[in-house]
Scaffold this motif. Structure first.
Motif, PDB file in Angstrom:
ATOM      1  N   LYS A 188      -0.355  70.160   3.638  1.00 60.67           N
ATOM      2  CA  LYS A 188      -1.493  70.096   2.724  1.00 60.67           C
ATOM      3  C   LYS A 188      -2.743  69.593   3.457  1.00 60.67           C
ATOM      4  O   LYS A 188      -3.830  70.130   3.283  1.00 60.67           O
ATOM      5  CB  LYS A 188      -1.165  69.186   1.541  1.00 60.67           C
ATOM      6  CG  LYS A 188      -2.270  69.081   0.529  1.00 60.67           C
ATOM      7  CD  LYS A 188      -1.866  68.181  -0.624  1.00 60.67           C
ATOM      8  CE  LYS A 188      -3.002  68.031  -1.615  1.00 60.67           C
ATOM      9  NZ  LYS A 188      -2.673  67.092  -2.677  1.00 60.67           N
ATOM     10  N   VAL A 189      -2.573  68.581   4.295  1.00 64.30           N
ATOM     11  CA  VAL A 189      -3.695  68.028   5.047  1.00 64.30           C
ATOM     12  C   VAL A 189      -4.236  69.063   6.028  1.00 64.30           C
ATOM     13  O   VAL A 189      -5.451  69.225   6.159  1.00 64.30           O
ATOM     14  CB  VAL A 189      -3.288  66.727   5.780  1.00 64.30           C
ATOM     15  CG1 VAL A 189      -4.378  66.242   6.713  1.00 64.30           C
ATOM     16  CG2 VAL A 189      -2.930  65.647   4.775  1.00 64.30           C
ATOM     17  N   LYS A 190      -3.327  69.780   6.709  1.00 68.19           N
ATOM     18  CA  LYS A 190      -3.768  70.840   7.627  1.00 68.19           C
ATOM     19  C   LYS A 190      -4.560  71.903   6.879  1.00 68.19           C
ATOM     20  O   LYS A 190      -5.610  72.351   7.334  1.00 68.19           O
ATOM     21  CB  LYS A 190      -2.565  71.495   8.303  1.00 68.19           C
ATOM     22  CG  LYS A 190      -1.937  70.704   9.393  1.00 68.19           C
ATOM     23  CD  LYS A 190      -0.796  71.524   9.978  1.00 68.19           C
ATOM     24  CE  LYS A 190       0.035  70.765  10.943  1.00 68.19           C
ATOM     25  NZ  LYS A 190       1.165  71.553  11.456  1.00 68.19           N
ATOM     26  N   TYR A 250      -8.440  72.989   7.588  1.00 63.53           N
ATOM     27  CA  TYR A 250      -8.862  74.340   7.952  1.00 63.53           C
ATOM     28  C   TYR A 250      -9.821  74.926   6.903  1.00 63.53           C
ATOM     29  O   TYR A 250     -10.761  75.637   7.246  1.00 63.53           O
ATOM     30  CB  TYR A 250      -7.646  75.255   8.128  1.00 63.53           C
ATOM     31  CG  TYR A 250      -6.830  74.902   9.350  1.00 63.53           C
ATOM     32  CD1 TYR A 250      -7.428  74.642  10.572  1.00 63.53           C
ATOM     33  CD2 TYR A 250      -5.435  74.845   9.277  1.00 63.53           C
ATOM     34  CE1 TYR A 250      -6.680  74.321  11.685  1.00 63.53           C
ATOM     35  CE2 TYR A 250      -4.684  74.515  10.393  1.00 63.53           C
ATOM     36  CZ  TYR A 250      -5.316  74.253  11.593  1.00 63.53           C
ATOM     37  OH  TYR A 250      -4.570  73.943  12.695  1.00 63.53           O
ATOM     38  N   ARG A 251      -9.590  74.585   5.663  1.00 61.88           N
ATOM     39  CA  ARG A 251     -10.469  75.068   4.589  1.00 61.88           C
ATOM     40  C   ARG A 251     -11.889  74.517   4.798  1.00 61.88           C
ATOM     41  O   ARG A 251     -12.875  75.238   4.697  1.00 61.88           O
ATOM     42  CB  ARG A 251      -9.923  74.670   3.230  1.00 61.88           C
ATOM     43  CG  ARG A 251     -10.675  75.311   2.070  1.00 61.88           C
ATOM     44  CD  ARG A 251     -10.064  75.022   0.713  1.00 61.88           C
ATOM     45  NE  ARG A 251      -8.759  75.670   0.599  1.00 61.88           N
ATOM     46  CZ  ARG A 251      -7.634  75.044   0.266  1.00 61.88           C
ATOM     47  NH1 ARG A 251      -7.640  73.770  -0.012  1.00 61.88           N
ATOM     48  NH2 ARG A 251      -6.494  75.692   0.182  1.00 61.88           N
ATOM     49  N   PRO A 270       5.174  57.660   2.535  1.00 58.69           N
ATOM     50  CA  PRO A 270       6.352  58.524   2.443  1.00 58.69           C
ATOM     51  C   PRO A 270       6.050  59.890   1.840  1.00 58.69           C
ATOM     52  O   PRO A 270       6.694  60.879   2.164  1.00 58.69           O
ATOM     53  CB  PRO A 270       7.323  57.753   1.552  1.00 58.69           C
ATOM     54  CG  PRO A 270       6.781  56.395   1.399  1.00 58.69           C
ATOM     55  CD  PRO A 270       5.345  56.408   1.814  1.00 58.69           C
ATOM     56  N   ASP A 271       5.046  59.954   0.965  1.00 56.72           N
ATOM     57  CA  ASP A 271       4.733  61.224   0.315  1.00 56.72           C
ATOM     58  C   ASP A 271       3.650  62.020   1.054  1.00 56.72           C
ATOM     59  O   ASP A 271       3.087  62.969   0.517  1.00 56.72           O
ATOM     60  CB  ASP A 271       4.303  60.981  -1.135  1.00 56.72           C
ATOM     61  CG  ASP A 271       3.056  60.114  -1.238  1.00 56.72           C
ATOM     62  OD1 ASP A 271       2.681  59.457  -0.242  1.00 56.72           O
ATOM     63  OD2 ASP A 271       2.443  60.099  -2.325  1.00 56.72           O
TER      64      ASP A 271
END
Length: 82
Positions: free
Chosen positions: A70-72, A76-77, A64-65
């Motif tokens: 953030k994952v994207k 990309y980082r 749910p969290d």
């Protein structure tokens, strides 16, 4: 009203499913019914999703969290060194 359904599945699949149902305290019928409900209650799938990704819908459950942005950003980082 319950209706009887006959399925043809590989013997090992049935044995594993029965074992799983027993371990989780549910019936095989309940597992199958919940699976079908989950399949059919999903909202419409957009047409622009790749067919391979569409096959995964309903098979993966995210917490749910889960923070997609953030994952994207992390992806990309790592990929582009941002």
């Amino acid at each position: 009203m319950n209706t009887k359904l006959t399925l043809s599945l590989e013997k090992t699949v049935i044995e594993n499913a029965k074992s799983y149902a027993k371990k989780t305290g549910r019936s095989l019928s309940e597992l199958v019914e919940n699976y079908f409900k989950n399949l059919t209650e999903k909202s419409e799938i957009p047409d622009d999703i790749h067919p391979k990704v569409k096959k995964l819908i309903g098979r993966i459950t995210l917490p749910p969290d889960f923070d997609e942005e953030k994952v994207k950003e992390e992806h990309y980082r790592e990929k582009y060194g941002f």
